[in-house]
Design a protein around this motif. Structure first.
Motif, PDB file in Angstrom:
ATOM      1  N   THR A 142       0.864  -1.181   0.000  1.00 40.46           N
ATOM      2  CA  THR A 142       0.000   0.000   0.000  1.00 40.46           C
ATOM      3  C   THR A 142       0.905   1.237   0.000  1.00 40.46           C
ATOM      4  O   THR A 142       2.119   1.124   0.209  1.00 40.46           O
ATOM      5  CB  THR A 142      -0.893   0.037   1.263  1.00 40.46           C
ATOM      6  N   SER A 143       0.305   2.414  -0.154  1.00 41.61           N
ATOM      7  CA  SER A 143       1.108   3.644  -0.161  1.00 41.61           C
ATOM      8  C   SER A 143       1.935   3.742   1.119  1.00 41.61           C
ATOM      9  O   SER A 143       3.122   4.073   1.083  1.00 41.61           O
ATOM     10  CB  SER A 143       0.206   4.880  -0.258  1.00 41.61           C
ATOM     11  N   SER A 144       1.306   3.441   2.264  1.00 40.37           N
ATOM     12  CA  SER A 144       2.006   3.659   3.541  1.00 40.37           C
ATOM     13  C   SER A 144       3.036   2.575   3.844  1.00 40.37           C
ATOM     14  O   SER A 144       3.826   2.726   4.767  1.00 40.37           O
ATOM     15  CB  SER A 144       0.999   3.763   4.690  1.00 40.37           C
ATOM     16  N   GLN A 145       3.028   1.494   3.088  1.00 41.66           N
ATOM     17  CA  GLN A 145       4.011   0.420   3.333  1.00 41.66           C
ATOM     18  C   GLN A 145       5.303   0.603   2.547  1.00 41.66           C
ATOM     19  O   GLN A 145       6.254  -0.153   2.732  1.00 41.66           O
ATOM     20  CB  GLN A 145       3.395  -0.949   2.973  1.00 41.66           C
ATOM     21  N   ARG A 146       5.358   1.602   1.657  1.00 39.04           N
ATOM     22  CA  ARG A 146       6.516   1.719   0.756  1.00 39.04           C
ATOM     23  C   ARG A 146       7.815   1.993   1.512  1.00 39.04           C
ATOM     24  O   ARG A 146       8.797   1.253   1.348  1.00 39.04           O
ATOM     25  CB  ARG A 146       6.259   2.836  -0.278  1.00 39.04           C
ATOM     26  N   ILE A 147       7.830   3.023   2.324  1.00 42.84           N
ATOM     27  CA  ILE A 147       9.079   3.383   3.018  1.00 42.84           C
ATOM     28  C   ILE A 147       9.466   2.329   4.061  1.00 42.84           C
ATOM     29  O   ILE A 147      10.620   1.891   4.083  1.00 42.84           O
ATOM     30  CB  ILE A 147       8.988   4.818   3.577  1.00 42.84           C
ATOM     31  N   ILE A 159       8.688   0.580  -7.007  1.00 40.14           N
ATOM     32  CA  ILE A 159       8.278   1.254  -8.251  1.00 40.14           C
ATOM     33  C   ILE A 159       6.755   1.295  -8.197  1.00 40.14           C
ATOM     34  O   ILE A 159       6.064   0.366  -8.622  1.00 40.14           O
ATOM     35  CB  ILE A 159       8.811   0.516  -9.501  1.00 40.14           C
ATOM     36  N   ARG A 160       6.220   2.340  -7.576  1.00 34.51           N
ATOM     37  CA  ARG A 160       4.795   2.323  -7.226  1.00 34.51           C
ATOM     38  C   ARG A 160       4.249   3.740  -7.132  1.00 34.51           C
ATOM     39  O   ARG A 160       3.988   4.243  -6.067  1.00 34.51           O
ATOM     40  CB  ARG A 160       4.618   1.592  -5.890  1.00 34.51           C
ATOM     41  N   THR A 161       4.090   4.395  -8.292  1.00 35.82           N
ATOM     42  CA  THR A 161       3.510   5.757  -8.368  1.00 35.82           C
ATOM     43  C   THR A 161       3.990   6.621  -7.202  1.00 35.82           C
ATOM     44  O   THR A 161       3.210   7.346  -6.598  1.00 35.82           O
ATOM     45  CB  THR A 161       1.961   5.711  -8.378  1.00 35.82           C
ATOM     46  N   MET A 162       5.284   6.560  -6.927  1.00 34.58           N
ATOM     47  CA  MET A 162       5.801   7.212  -5.711  1.00 34.58           C
ATOM     48  C   MET A 162       6.461   8.548  -6.041  1.00 34.58           C
ATOM     49  O   MET A 162       7.435   8.604  -6.799  1.00 34.58           O
ATOM     50  CB  MET A 162       6.798   6.285  -5.028  1.00 34.58           C
ATOM     51  N   SER A 163       5.928   9.616  -5.453  1.00 32.61           N
ATOM     52  CA  SER A 163       6.453  10.956  -5.721  1.00 32.61           C
ATOM     53  C   SER A 163       7.730  11.201  -4.926  1.00 32.61           C
ATOM     54  O   SER A 163       7.852  10.775  -3.778  1.00 32.61           O
ATOM     55  CB  SER A 163       5.431  12.017  -5.322  1.00 32.61           C
ATOM     56  N   ILE A 164       8.642  11.920  -5.570  1.00 27.84           N
ATOM     57  CA  ILE A 164       9.898  12.284  -4.918  1.00 27.84           C
ATOM     58  C   ILE A 164       9.649  13.544  -4.087  1.00 27.84           C
ATOM     59  O   ILE A 164       9.176  14.554  -4.631  1.00 27.84           O
ATOM     60  CB  ILE A 164      10.984  12.579  -5.979  1.00 27.84           C
ATOM     61  N   ASP A 167      10.815  15.289   2.120  1.00 24.68           N
ATOM     62  CA  ASP A 167      10.486  14.538   3.321  1.00 24.68           C
ATOM     63  C   ASP A 167      10.881  13.058   3.158  1.00 24.68           C
ATOM     64  O   ASP A 167      11.520  12.468   4.038  1.00 24.68           O
ATOM     65  CB  ASP A 167       8.972  14.677   3.561  1.00 24.68           C
ATOM     66  N   ARG A 168      10.560  12.464   2.029  1.00 26.76           N
ATOM     67  CA  ARG A 168      10.864  11.040   1.808  1.00 26.76           C
ATOM     68  C   ARG A 168      12.359  10.807   1.631  1.00 26.76           C
ATOM     69  O   ARG A 168      12.863   9.723   1.943  1.00 26.76           O
ATOM     70  CB  ARG A 168      10.074  10.535   0.593  1.00 26.76           C
ATOM     71  N   LEU A 169      13.060  11.836   1.115  1.00 27.50           N
ATOM     72  CA  LEU A 169      14.514  11.688   0.920  1.00 27.50           C
ATOM     73  C   LEU A 169      15.275  11.537   2.240  1.00 27.50           C
ATOM     74  O   LEU A 169      16.430  11.151   2.246  1.00 27.50           O
ATOM     75  CB  LEU A 169      15.055  12.883   0.127  1.00 27.50           C
ATOM     76  N   GLY A 209      -0.591   7.647   3.882  1.00 32.86           N
ATOM     77  CA  GLY A 209       0.821   7.650   3.498  1.00 32.86           C
ATOM     78  C   GLY A 209       1.081   8.258   2.135  1.00 32.86           C
ATOM     79  O   GLY A 209       2.220   8.266   1.674  1.00 32.86           O
ATOM     80  N   SER A 210       0.044   8.789   1.479  1.00 33.94           N
ATOM     81  CA  SER A 210       0.259   9.402   0.160  1.00 33.94           C
ATOM     82  C   SER A 210       0.447  10.913   0.311  1.00 33.94           C
ATOM     83  O   SER A 210      -0.056  11.518   1.261  1.00 33.94           O
ATOM     84  CB  SER A 210      -0.936   9.130  -0.773  1.00 33.94           C
ATOM     85  N   THR A 211       1.151  11.492  -0.648  1.00 27.73           N
ATOM     86  CA  THR A 211       1.261  12.949  -0.686  1.00 27.73           C
ATOM     87  C   THR A 211      -0.126  13.555  -0.949  1.00 27.73           C
ATOM     88  O   THR A 211      -0.410  14.672  -0.524  1.00 27.73           O
ATOM     89  CB  THR A 211       2.217  13.392  -1.809  1.00 27.73           C
ATOM     90  N   SER A 212      -0.979  12.795  -1.632  1.00 28.28           N
ATOM     91  CA  SER A 212      -2.331  13.276  -1.956  1.00 28.28           C
ATOM     92  C   SER A 212      -3.093  13.642  -0.693  1.00 28.28           C
ATOM     93  O   SER A 212      -3.762  14.682  -0.624  1.00 28.28           O
ATOM     94  CB  SER A 212      -3.113  12.195  -2.712  1.00 28.28           C
ATOM     95  N   ASN A 230      -6.190   1.494   0.150  1.00 30.05           N
ATOM     96  CA  ASN A 230      -5.965   1.361  -1.300  1.00 30.05           C
ATOM     97  C   ASN A 230      -6.831   2.315  -2.114  1.00 30.05           C
ATOM     98  O   ASN A 230      -7.939   2.668  -1.692  1.00 30.05           O
ATOM     99  CB  ASN A 230      -6.291  -0.076  -1.736  1.00 30.05           C
ATOM    100  N   TRP A 231      -6.340   2.661  -3.314  1.00 26.23           N
ATOM    101  CA  TRP A 231      -7.079   3.603  -4.170  1.00 26.23           C
ATOM    102  C   TRP A 231      -8.447   3.082  -4.547  1.00 26.23           C
ATOM    103  O   TRP A 231      -9.409   3.844  -4.667  1.00 26.23           O
ATOM    104  CB  TRP A 231      -6.257   3.951  -5.417  1.00 26.23           C
ATOM    105  N   THR A 232      -8.584   1.770  -4.724  1.00 23.59           N
ATOM    106  CA  THR A 232      -9.893   1.215  -5.090  1.00 23.59           C
ATOM    107  C   THR A 232     -10.882   1.347  -3.933  1.00 23.59           C
ATOM    108  O   THR A 232     -12.089   1.402  -4.146  1.00 23.59           O
ATOM    109  CB  THR A 232      -9.752  -0.247  -5.539  1.00 23.59           C
ATOM    110  N   THR A 248      -6.075  12.639  -6.110  1.00 22.07           N
ATOM    111  CA  THR A 248      -4.721  12.101  -6.204  1.00 22.07           C
ATOM    112  C   THR A 248      -4.182  12.360  -7.606  1.00 22.07           C
ATOM    113  O   THR A 248      -4.725  13.182  -8.354  1.00 22.07           O
ATOM    114  CB  THR A 248      -4.669  10.604  -5.826  1.00 22.07           C
ATOM    115  N   ASP A 249      -3.142  11.619  -7.986  1.00 18.25           N
ATOM    116  CA  ASP A 249      -2.483  11.837  -9.269  1.00 18.25           C
ATOM    117  C   ASP A 249      -3.442  11.579 -10.438  1.00 18.25           C
ATOM    118  O   ASP A 249      -4.256  10.648 -10.391  1.00 18.25           O
ATOM    119  CB  ASP A 249      -1.284  10.896  -9.382  1.00 18.25           C
ATOM    120  N   ASP A 250      -3.269  12.356 -11.510  1.00 15.09           N
ATOM    121  CA  ASP A 250      -4.090  12.175 -12.718  1.00 15.09           C
ATOM    122  C   ASP A 250      -4.004  10.744 -13.253  1.00 15.09           C
ATOM    123  O   ASP A 250      -4.981  10.196 -13.777  1.00 15.09           O
ATOM    124  CB  ASP A 250      -3.687  13.186 -13.797  1.00 15.09           C
TER     125      ASP A 250
END
Ligand code: GLU
Length: 328
Positions: A142-147, A159-164, A167-169, A209-212, A230-232, A248-250
């Motif tokens: 999920t978005s919040s599990q990435r980091i 590799i999951r629609t993840m914005s740079i 904060d994440r850096l 956990g998303s920037t959205s 999840n987005w769905t 969220t993202d287009d």
């Protein structure tokens, strides 16, 4: 019964069946602020009374400036002791991906496989390390599990629609930008909502956990952020009148809209969302290697072919591949 009448009766039955299947978009008059108690919400859906926990982002300059690409050795000539050689020795590249984002990382119901633009990107990295795109293990996040997955070492790369972002850096390193998205809004066609500015006091859904979600919480109009895994889940909540919009993202919204013809994307871009491939902090050899693969995809037509394969029918003709920026 004459033949014409029989045909008309059959047609009416088909129409009634269709309405049953697609009926959820029809009751536009029900106010989302009065959710019907009998309709359960997706698990872990939560209305936020406080903004999501986002510590003050450090100023890191331009977060999209990555490390200059290294050389791209043949898979059987990876430098000894390098991160790539260690991954090769394991036998598989483990990639954190999504399975709920139609066309980016989604489970194809006909094949059972997880497919999409992000998955094809992952195959390119696997091919560069192993000489085959199939030496790949996908781990659904999920978005919040990435980091956390990168920090715990349960994946080699996300590799999951993840914005740079700056904060994440603090926690992970990013490749150069491989896709440029924009945050917009998805609503029901009949809602009259035209963008985030018209959503003051209304429920707007995004994943935890998303920037959205942060951007919704910070919007001047003061919408009420609703977080889900999840987005769905957001799409289900919109269909059940439990939220008024999804933001969220287009890219993600186009995939959701393709699954529900009663919805549409509206508004002006709320924020730039430059996607990077995320790696554990400090693996500079791997970042340079991944950047070399992305650079090759930009110039040899692979990026455009991948866009055309997954996105062109939803998002229009391919833009130029996003230009790389480097900080060294
Ligand atoms: N691009 C945004 C992010 O990285 C939203 C996408 C997502 O969470 O899947 O937070």
């Amino acid at each position: 019964m004459n033949r014409r009448r029989t045909r008309r009766t059959a047609l009416a039955a088909v129409l009634a069946a269709l309405l049953l299947v697609t009926g959820c978009g029809a009751d536009e008059t029900v106010s989302p602020s009065e959710p019907r108690a009998e309709v359960p919400r997706p698990a872990d859906a939560k209305e936020l009374t406080e903004p999501p926990d986002t510590p003050e982002a450090p100023d890191c300059g331009d977060p999209t400036a990555s490390l200059r690409p290294g050389s791209l050795p043949a898979p059987n000539a990876l430098p000894a002791g390098s991160t790539m050689a260690k991954i090769r020795a394991k036998g598989k590249l483990v990639v954190g991906v999504d399975q709920n984002t139609f066309r980016f990382g989604f489970r194809n119901p006909f094949t059972g496989n997880v497919e999409g633009f992000d998955i094809d990107m992952a195959k390119e990295i696997a091919e560069a390390i192993f000489g085959t795109p199939n030496a790949l293990q996908l781990r659904i996040l999920t978005s919040s599990q990435r980091i956390p997955a990168l920090k715990e070492g349960t994946v080699d790369i996300v590799i999951r629609t993840m914005s740079i972002t700056c904060d994440r850096l603090k926690d992970v390193d990013f490749s150069s930008v491989y896709y440029r998205a924009n945050q917009l809004v998805l609503v029901k066609k009949a809602s009259g909502i035209t963008g985030i500015d018209t959503l003051g006091g209304k429920r707007v859904c995004a994943t935890e956990g998303s920037t959205s979600l942060t951007n919704i919480a910070q919007a001047a109009a003061k919408p009420v952020p609703v977080q889900v895994p999840n987005w769905t889940d957001c799409l289900v909540m919109l269909q059940q009148n439990q939220v008024d919009a999804i933001s969220t993202d287009d890219t993600i919204l186009a995939g959701l809209s393709a699954q529900d013809p009663f919805t549409k994307v509206v508004g002006e871009p709320i924020d730039d969302e430059p996607y990077g491939m995320a790696m554990p902090k400090g693996q500079t050899d791997f970042v340079r290697f991944v950047n070399a693969v992305i650079q090759r995809m930009r110039t040899d037509g692979t990026w455009t072919a991948t866009y055309n394969r997954w996105l062109a029918d939803l998002l229009g003709a391919p833009p130029a591949p996003p230009a790389a920026k480097y900080r060294d």
